[in-house]
Design an enzyme around this catalytic site. Structure first.
Site, mmCIF file in Angstrom:
data_model
loop_
_atom_site.group_PDB
_atom_site.id
_atom_site.type_symbol
_atom_site.label_atom_id
_atom_site.label_comp_id
_atom_site.label_asym_id
_atom_site.label_seq_id
_atom_site.Cartn_x
_atom_site.Cartn_y
_atom_site.Cartn_z
ATOM 1 N N GLY A 101 7.288 -25.849 44.948
ATOM 2 C CA GLY A 101 5.917 -25.406 45.204
ATOM 3 C C GLY A 101 5.554 -24.129 44.479
ATOM 4 O O GLY A 101 4.436 -23.980 43.979
ATOM 5 N N HIS A 135 16.835 -29.106 42.638
ATOM 6 C CA HIS A 135 15.705 -29.228 43.580
ATOM 7 C C HIS A 135 15.114 -30.620 43.507
ATOM 8 O O HIS A 135 14.064 -30.807 42.920
ATOM 9 C CB HIS A 135 14.637 -28.177 43.247
ATOM 10 C CG HIS A 135 13.685 -27.908 44.368
ATOM 11 N ND1 HIS A 135 12.489 -28.567 44.504
ATOM 12 C CD2 HIS A 135 13.758 -27.034 45.401
ATOM 13 C CE1 HIS A 135 11.837 -28.101 45.569
ATOM 14 N NE2 HIS A 135 12.602 -27.177 46.123
ATOM 15 N N GLU A 185 2.533 -21.151 40.176
ATOM 16 C CA GLU A 185 2.653 -20.465 38.890
ATOM 17 C C GLU A 185 1.888 -21.222 37.799
ATOM 18 O O GLU A 185 1.233 -20.604 36.949
ATOM 19 C CB GLU A 185 4.124 -20.295 38.494
ATOM 20 C CG GLU A 185 4.353 -19.696 37.122
ATOM 21 C CD GLU A 185 3.912 -18.245 36.969
ATOM 22 O OE1 GLU A 185 3.650 -17.830 35.813
ATOM 23 O OE2 GLU A 185 3.834 -17.523 37.984
ATOM 24 N N ILE A 228 12.029 -32.923 43.077
ATOM 25 C CA ILE A 228 10.692 -32.513 43.514
ATOM 26 C C ILE A 228 10.385 -31.175 42.855
ATOM 27 O O ILE A 228 11.204 -30.248 42.893
ATOM 28 C CB ILE A 228 10.625 -32.361 45.054
ATOM 29 C CG1 ILE A 228 10.919 -33.698 45.731
ATOM 30 C CG2 ILE A 228 9.263 -31.824 45.485
ATOM 31 C CD1 ILE A 228 11.105 -33.591 47.242
#
Length: 154
Positions: free
Chosen positions: A63, A54, A68, A60
């Site tokens: 989201g 990712h 979390e 990055i």
């Protein structure tokens, strides 16, 4: 009259939350004001497993992991404020509302999660929080979330 704010280092966090690598997403929690507010700190590093996919070549922080991290900050706040250290505390998401992502979070960033309790009280099981995650004062994400506190019984 001002009460002294509390904090939790990584050792205390691990005595409160059951999360462990790779899913422990808060390094310390500071400015704990009872169960009303706190600020979590996450040092984002390239060594985290989600950066492998990712995204390759453009890492990055996902989201959902930012949300979390906000929730884990709230869990530590409750654990400290409600004296739930060394218990079998579990906290489950029930709802996530008004979630918005505003800025990329990348390796090298220091993510700060400010959480405040909107609803809930000591002895209760359901709490609603508002969280805002920032990097260098710039909003990266924000959300309201509801969670249920559950103490596991043997």
């Amino acid at each position: 009259m001002t009460a002294e704010l509390q904090s939790a280092d990584i050792h205390l966090i691990q005595r409160i939350l059951p999360h462990r690598y790779p899913f422990l997403l808060v390094d310390k929690v500071v400015d704990i004001d009872g169960f009303s507010s706190a600020r979590g700190i996450k040092n984002v590093t390239m060594n985290e497993p989600h950066f492998q996919g990712h995204f390759p070549g453009a890492p990055i922080m996902p989201g959902v992991t930012i949300v979390e991290a906000m929730a884990q900050t709230a869990g530590v706040m409750l654990g400290v404020a409600l004296d739930m250290v060394d218990t079998d505390l579990l906290i489950y998401f029930m709802n996530i509302d008004k979630c918005k992502f505003r800025r990329k979070v990348i390796p090298g960033d220091v993510l700060e999660m400010k959480v405040e309790t909107l609803r809930g009280k000591p002895g209760g099981k359901i709490f609603k929080f508002k969280g805002t995650a920032t990097v260098e004062g710039e909003v990266a994400a924000e959300a309201e979330f509801t969670a249920m506190v559950d103490l596991q019984k043997d």
